[in-house]
Design a protein around this motif. Sequence first.
Motif, PDB file in Angstrom:
ATOM      1  N   PRO A 188      -2.268  -4.558   5.323  1.00 21.48           N
ATOM      2  CA  PRO A 188      -1.608  -3.330   4.860  1.00 21.48           C
ATOM      3  C   PRO A 188      -2.648  -2.224   4.636  1.00 21.48           C
ATOM      4  CG  PRO A 188      -1.623  -5.007   3.125  1.00 21.48           C
ATOM      5  CD  PRO A 188      -2.220  -5.639   4.326  1.00 21.48           C
ATOM      6  N   SER A 189      -2.338  -1.023   5.127  1.00 23.58           N
ATOM      7  CA  SER A 189      -3.306   0.075   5.040  1.00 23.58           C
ATOM      8  C   SER A 189      -2.576   1.400   4.841  1.00 23.58           C
ATOM      9  CB  SER A 189      -4.125   0.114   6.338  1.00 23.58           C
ATOM     10  OG  SER A 189      -4.700   1.391   6.509  1.00 23.58           O
ATOM     11  N   THR A 210      -4.459   9.979  -1.296  1.00 24.13           N
ATOM     12  CA  THR A 210      -4.932   8.583  -1.301  1.00 24.13           C
ATOM     13  C   THR A 210      -5.190   8.095   0.130  1.00 24.13           C
ATOM     14  OG1 THR A 210      -2.609   7.928  -1.517  1.00 24.13           O
ATOM     15  CG2 THR A 210      -3.961   7.807  -3.492  1.00 24.13           C
ATOM     16  N   GLN A 211      -4.406   8.604   1.074  1.00 22.42           N
ATOM     17  CA  GLN A 211      -4.632   8.258   2.482  1.00 22.42           C
ATOM     18  C   GLN A 211      -6.030   8.708   2.926  1.00 22.42           C
ATOM     19  OE1 GLN A 211      -1.707  10.070   5.102  1.00 22.42           O
ATOM     20  NE2 GLN A 211      -1.153   8.038   5.910  1.00 22.42           N
ATOM     21  N   GLN A 212      -6.371   9.940   2.536  1.00 23.70           N
ATOM     22  CA  GLN A 212      -7.675  10.490   2.919  1.00 23.70           C
ATOM     23  C   GLN A 212      -8.816   9.708   2.234  1.00 23.70           C
ATOM     24  OE1 GLN A 212      -9.549  13.080   0.658  1.00 23.70           O
ATOM     25  NE2 GLN A 212     -11.206  12.540   2.074  1.00 23.70           N
ATOM     26  N   LEU A 213      -8.647   9.390   0.937  1.00 21.52           N
ATOM     27  CA  LEU A 213      -9.697   8.667   0.203  1.00 21.52           C
ATOM     28  C   LEU A 213      -9.852   7.235   0.717  1.00 21.52           C
ATOM     29  CD1 LEU A 213      -8.850   9.991  -3.363  1.00 21.52           C
ATOM     30  CD2 LEU A 213     -10.978  10.402  -2.112  1.00 21.52           C
ATOM     31  N   SER A 214      -8.731   6.648   1.099  1.00 25.52           N
ATOM     32  CA  SER A 214      -8.756   5.296   1.635  1.00 25.52           C
ATOM     33  C   SER A 214      -9.530   5.277   2.957  1.00 25.52           C
ATOM     34  CB  SER A 214      -7.318   4.822   1.832  1.00 25.52           C
ATOM     35  OG  SER A 214      -7.286   3.448   1.985  1.00 25.52           O
ATOM     36  N   ALA A 215      -9.281   6.290   3.789  1.00 23.84           N
ATOM     37  CA  ALA A 215     -10.001   6.392   5.065  1.00 23.84           C
ATOM     38  C   ALA A 215     -11.493   6.604   4.818  1.00 23.84           C
ATOM     39  CB  ALA A 215      -9.423   7.541   5.896  1.00 23.84           C
ATOM     40  N   PRO A 235      -4.762   1.417  -1.804  1.00 21.03           N
ATOM     41  CA  PRO A 235      -3.580   1.332  -2.678  1.00 21.03           C
ATOM     42  C   PRO A 235      -2.374   0.702  -1.973  1.00 21.03           C
ATOM     43  CG  PRO A 235      -4.440   3.583  -2.528  1.00 21.03           C
ATOM     44  CD  PRO A 235      -5.051   2.809  -1.411  1.00 21.03           C
ATOM     45  N   ALA A 236      -2.545   0.217  -0.729  1.00 16.75           N
ATOM     46  CA  ALA A 236      -1.420  -0.380  -0.001  1.00 16.75           C
ATOM     47  C   ALA A 236      -1.289  -1.883  -0.255  1.00 16.75           C
ATOM     48  CB  ALA A 236      -1.565  -0.109   1.509  1.00 16.75           C
TER      49      ALA A 236
END
Lengths: 353, 127
Positions: free
Chosen positions: A150-151, A103-108, A116-117
Amino acid sequence: MTKSCWQWLGACLISIALSACGTRPTPAIESYVFGTMVSISLPDQSQTRAQQLANAVNQEFFKLHQQLHAWQSDSELSRLNQAIAAGQSMQVSPLLAHMLRQTQQLSAQSEDIFNPAIGQLIALWGFHRDEFTPVKVEPEQIHRLVKTHPSMAQLHIQDLQVSSSNREVQLDFGGYAKGYALDIAANFLRTQGVRNALINIGGNIIALGQHDQRSWQVGIQHPRQSGTIATIDLPDGWAIGTSGDYQRYFNLDGQRYCHIIDPRTGYPVQTTQSVTVLIPPAESAGVMSDVASKPIFIARDESARLLAAKKMGVDYFLIVDAHGDVLMSRAMQKILHWTQPPSHIKVVDTEAL
Amino acid sequence: MKTSGAWIRPLSGDYLIFIIALALLGWLFSHYWNWQAATRLQIHQGGQLIATLTLDQQRELSVSGPLGITRIEIDHGRARVHSSPCTNQYCVHQGWLSHAGQASFCLPNRVSIRLMGASSSYDSLNY
């Protein structure tokens, strides 16, 4: 006119009439897990075997749901959220660590639009409940939360140890978990030797193989009418997902407030009715079918929508805006059959983007 | 005097156009007319199929779920969730369903109704 001509005409008409009767519904095994409806069609399996397979898949979903529940205090995700709020680090399971990285990668990739944060914002709007009732939100509260930015990038994942540099981060996998579950189910069924299946988790669908010597056919819900807006063939390994403002929402003072929140403003999106994306076979086709529609849904105008689709690597999309007008990619247009066509349709070539 | 017989007696080209038009109409219907009238209603509760009923009747049914009683109405070819104990009432707002493949879910009370036809135009619904 000769007799053979009439025979020929008759044969043509009969074959046309019969061609409409070639499909039949496949019995699907339905269950309520994941806070939503799960339906699995297994056309080649005996009823007993199909039930066994569906039970095994549902058990996996149940475990996943227990682990990821955003508002049950004993889930692993909730415990991580509590640790983050307290400024502490926590050791997580390998599965959760994997999901956090993904999810970190997709968020970036979405430049923080798939975020999702922002669990606190979602809770503030009242979507952290099983029932949605109108909520009056204080603009100052929203403003304060948005300002804390939030990120996912603020999470630090060292092996299995997770911490956050921002205590306002609260994780909510509502826009990801169903897609992840699709991938899990598809992989599980493949390892069990199942070649043909259709898995539907709360509207997100992945296809394995085919059915009756033809591709699986999927109806896309019309955002404002009962019934479908279009149908589509879903070939082997493909996944389809729709983000809409018509499933989880409430009305207040004549305005519709849906569950998809723009992390930049803190307010529910009111410029889009639905976004459908089709994802070709890939290891994370299910995840992408769930996640990739969100940044497109949140984008406010045509250029932003096209840019969001490009960033998420989506070639097949169908966007219904707040007026009911459709913007779609050429690739999508080629494979879609309208059932209730909108009055305005604009088709764009994604290669030109 | 010229009679109107030339108008009454079509030429072979007219037949051809007639045949092509008829075939095209048939094809257009089969290709684009995806609405098939529903004939049966399936009711699920908690994932279990609890009833399959013909739509050709006037009837009210009660299905109990975790929140209480969901009332379902069948009215000669159409069906709807008439009342539901859930707070959001989405299932009730969906109104009458009459085409094969249409469905209405009440997730809170775990009740779903789905219309079935001689054939459904799709295997599953994306929403």
